[in-house]
Design an enzyme around this catalytic site. Sequence first.
Site, PDB file in Angstrom:
ATOM      1  N   ASN A 127      -7.219  -3.076  14.132  1.00  0.00           N
ATOM      2  CA  ASN A 127      -8.610  -3.330  13.897  1.00  0.00           C
ATOM      3  C   ASN A 127      -8.863  -4.378  12.977  1.00  0.00           C
ATOM      4  OD1 ASN A 127      -7.712  -2.286  11.662  1.00  0.00           O
ATOM      5  ND2 ASN A 127      -9.033  -0.403  11.303  1.00  0.00           N
ATOM      6  N   HIS A 135      -7.221  -4.846  10.210  1.00  0.00           N
ATOM      7  CA  HIS A 135      -6.802  -4.680   8.761  1.00  0.00           C
ATOM      8  C   HIS A 135      -5.693  -5.455   8.356  1.00  0.00           C
ATOM      9  CE1 HIS A 135      -4.701  -0.712   9.498  1.00  0.00           C
ATOM     10  NE2 HIS A 135      -3.624  -1.651   9.335  1.00  0.00           N
ATOM     11  N   GLU A 192      -9.525  -2.105   5.293  1.00  0.00           N
ATOM     12  CA  GLU A 192      -9.943  -1.687   6.457  1.00  0.00           C
ATOM     13  C   GLU A 192     -11.553  -2.637   6.593  1.00  0.00           C
ATOM     14  OE1 GLU A 192      -8.574  -0.006   8.249  1.00  0.00           O
ATOM     15  OE2 GLU A 192      -8.318   1.998   8.031  1.00  0.00           O
ATOM     16  N   ASP A 228       0.779  -1.369   0.006  1.00  0.00           N
ATOM     17  CA  ASP A 228       0.009  -0.062  -0.062  1.00  0.00           C
ATOM     18  C   ASP A 228       0.826   1.294  -0.118  1.00  0.00           C
ATOM     19  OD1 ASP A 228       1.015  -0.574   2.649  1.00  0.00           O
ATOM     20  OD2 ASP A 228      -1.134  -1.064   3.362  1.00  0.00           O
TER      21      ASP A 228
HETATM   22  C1  F6R Z   1       1.177  -1.235   5.893  1.00  0.00           C
HETATM   23  C2  F6R Z   1       0.345  -2.697   6.310  1.00  0.00           C
HETATM   24  C3  F6R Z   1      -0.638  -2.456   7.460  1.00  0.00           C
HETATM   25  C4  F6R Z   1       0.236  -2.725   8.760  1.00  0.00           C
HETATM   26  C5  F6R Z   1      -0.355  -2.326   9.887  1.00  0.00           C
HETATM   27  C6  F6R Z   1      -0.002  -2.820  11.105  1.00  0.00           C
HETATM   28  O1  F6R Z   1       1.842  -1.503   4.926  1.00  0.00           O
HETATM   29  O2  F6R Z   1       0.260  -3.317   5.412  1.00  0.00           O
HETATM   30  O3  F6R Z   1      -1.723  -3.299   7.387  1.00  0.00           O
HETATM   31  O4  F6R Z   1       0.707  -3.977   8.644  1.00  0.00           O
HETATM   32  O5  F6R Z   1      -1.298  -1.328  10.194  1.00  0.00           O
HETATM   33  O6  F6R Z   1       0.791  -1.857  11.383  1.00  0.00           O
HETATM   34  P1  F6R Z   1       2.264  -1.483  12.494  1.00  0.00           P
HETATM   35  O7  F6R Z   1       3.097  -2.839  12.232  1.00  0.00           O
HETATM   36  O8  F6R Z   1       2.844  -0.375  12.287  1.00  0.00           O
HETATM   37  O9  F6R Z   1       1.444  -1.870  13.720  1.00  0.00           O
END
Ligand code: F6R
Length: 243
Positions: free
Chosen positions: A136, A138, A143, A67
């Site tokens: 959450n 995701h 999301e 992303d």
């Molecule tokens: C970002 C992504 C997100 C993160 C998630 C956890 O490229 O794929 O799904 O893996 O938001 O983020 P952290 O590791 O910062 O807790």
Amino acid sequence: MELIETGDYGQLSDIACEEVCKAAAQKPHIVLGLATGSTPLGLYERLASAHRQGKANLSKVYGINLDEYVGLGKEHALSYARYMWYNFYELIGIPGEQANIPDGLATDLESECRRYDEVIRSLGGIDLQVLGIGANGHIGFNEPADFFARDTHIVQLSDSTRQMNARFFDSPQQVPTAAVTVGVGAIMGAKRILLLASGPEKATALAAALYGAITPRVPASILQLHPCVTVIADRAACGEING
Ligand code: F6R
């Protein structure tokens, strides 16, 4: 799903690094699906160090990032493009053509989404997908929603995701409101998935993803339908699994 519970974040990163190195040794041109955020930083650091020391050769891998924020280009310090080059791609010295990240500055974002799906398709799909998980539930920036989106798409970031990610920005208002993310089609099409989770703030989401109902309200729950998922999670993230 296989669950590997580790004592701490360092051990989680060590095991993830071993898994990626093993896979890259078997297939030097491996297509890696890659996440950003805090969780994979230890993995990238270890991979870069293994590469530098000649314990792994990662120069031929292809990266497909999950992303990018809409509105942030690779020159922006907080773009995921910058994160990837700074934390990984530059350190393993791969050519730009092997490093794929959605363009958050594309003037036609819909075309950018189609282009990105075509890149994934032309590489034959993802061999090994590295995922983090949002508090959450995701994955990528898929999301919680009423349905699972298959293809790369533009997503409005939830308030909880923007709050979580505000730690990287000077103020919460600066967190972009939208992102381009690959859909669950590319993720579920990966031959193998490594889901990494660290810290108590992931415990509820991880338990729901692994053992709850399969629902787009907890996007990671779709991983229950994938035949080859390894979850590597530290003790704190497993807090609601162990009771
Ligand atoms: C970002 C992504 C997100 C993160 C998630 C956890 O490229 O794929 O799904 O893996 O938001 O983020 P952290 O590791 O910062 O807790």
